[in-house]
Design a protein around this motif. Structure first.
Motif, PDB file in Angstrom:
ATOM      1  N   SER A 204      29.578 -27.509 -18.574  1.00  0.00           N
ATOM      2  CA  SER A 204      30.091 -27.787 -17.890  1.00  0.00           C
ATOM      3  C   SER A 204      31.539 -26.909 -17.014  1.00  0.00           C
ATOM      4  O   SER A 204      31.309 -27.864 -16.061  1.00  0.00           O
ATOM      5  CB  SER A 204      31.841 -28.737 -18.351  1.00  0.00           C
TER       6      SER A 204
ATOM      7  N   ASN B 122      27.664 -33.282 -11.352  1.00  0.00           N
ATOM      8  CA  ASN B 122      28.661 -34.270 -11.763  1.00  0.00           C
ATOM      9  C   ASN B 122      29.224 -35.467 -11.217  1.00  0.00           C
ATOM     10  O   ASN B 122      29.008 -36.311 -11.913  1.00  0.00           O
ATOM     11  CB  ASN B 122      29.585 -33.640 -12.101  1.00  0.00           C
TER      12      ASN B 122
ATOM     13  N   ASN C 137      26.106 -38.088 -12.052  1.00  0.00           N
ATOM     14  CA  ASN C 137      25.929 -37.849 -13.550  1.00  0.00           C
ATOM     15  C   ASN C 137      24.390 -37.389 -13.332  1.00  0.00           C
ATOM     16  O   ASN C 137      23.435 -37.663 -14.418  1.00  0.00           O
ATOM     17  CB  ASN C 137      26.034 -39.269 -14.133  1.00  0.00           C
TER      18      ASN C 137
END
Length: 121
Positions: free
Chosen positions: A53, A73, A76
């Motif tokens: 992340s 992000n 996605n």
């Protein structure tokens, strides 16, 4: 339920490039580790690369310096840019994403359906 859809596989000559994409859909709060695996006929599934992340990435020795994993992000999506492809890179490539849809339930661990990459010599 989180679903993953892969795209970008195909047939390429040795030395060529391909870019794989894996888009996640469904209820997602956060995506943690995103990765790519591959499985050649007669072999076990093996890790190719993963990205955390915090965008820290790890590569298998066999692809280091040739492949690049990245993530978006906002979309996605996780990508795998594959350069200087070799016949031994031929395999079905699978994406894997782990994260949370709801912090009150266990994290999800979803897999794509696989996309074939064939490198001819």
């Amino acid at each position: 339920q989180v679903q993953l859809v892969e795209s970008g596989g195909g047939l390429v000559q040795a030395g060529g490039s391909l870019r794989l994409s894996c888009a996640a859909s469904g209820s997602i709060i956060v995506m943690n580790v995103m990765g790519w695996y591959r499985q050649a006929p007669g072999n076990e599934r093996e890790l190719v690369a993963f990205i955390s992340s915090g965008s820290t990435s790890h590569y298998s020795d066999s692809v280091k310096g040739r492949f690049t994993i990245s993530r978006d992000n906002t979309m996605n999506t996780v990508y795998l840019q594959m350069n200087s492809l070799k016949p031994e890179d031929t395999a079905v490539y699978y994406c894997n994403i782990r994260g949370y849809s709801d912090y009150n339930v266990p994290p999800f661990d979803s897999w794509g359906q696989g996309t074939q990459v064939t490198v001819s010599s």
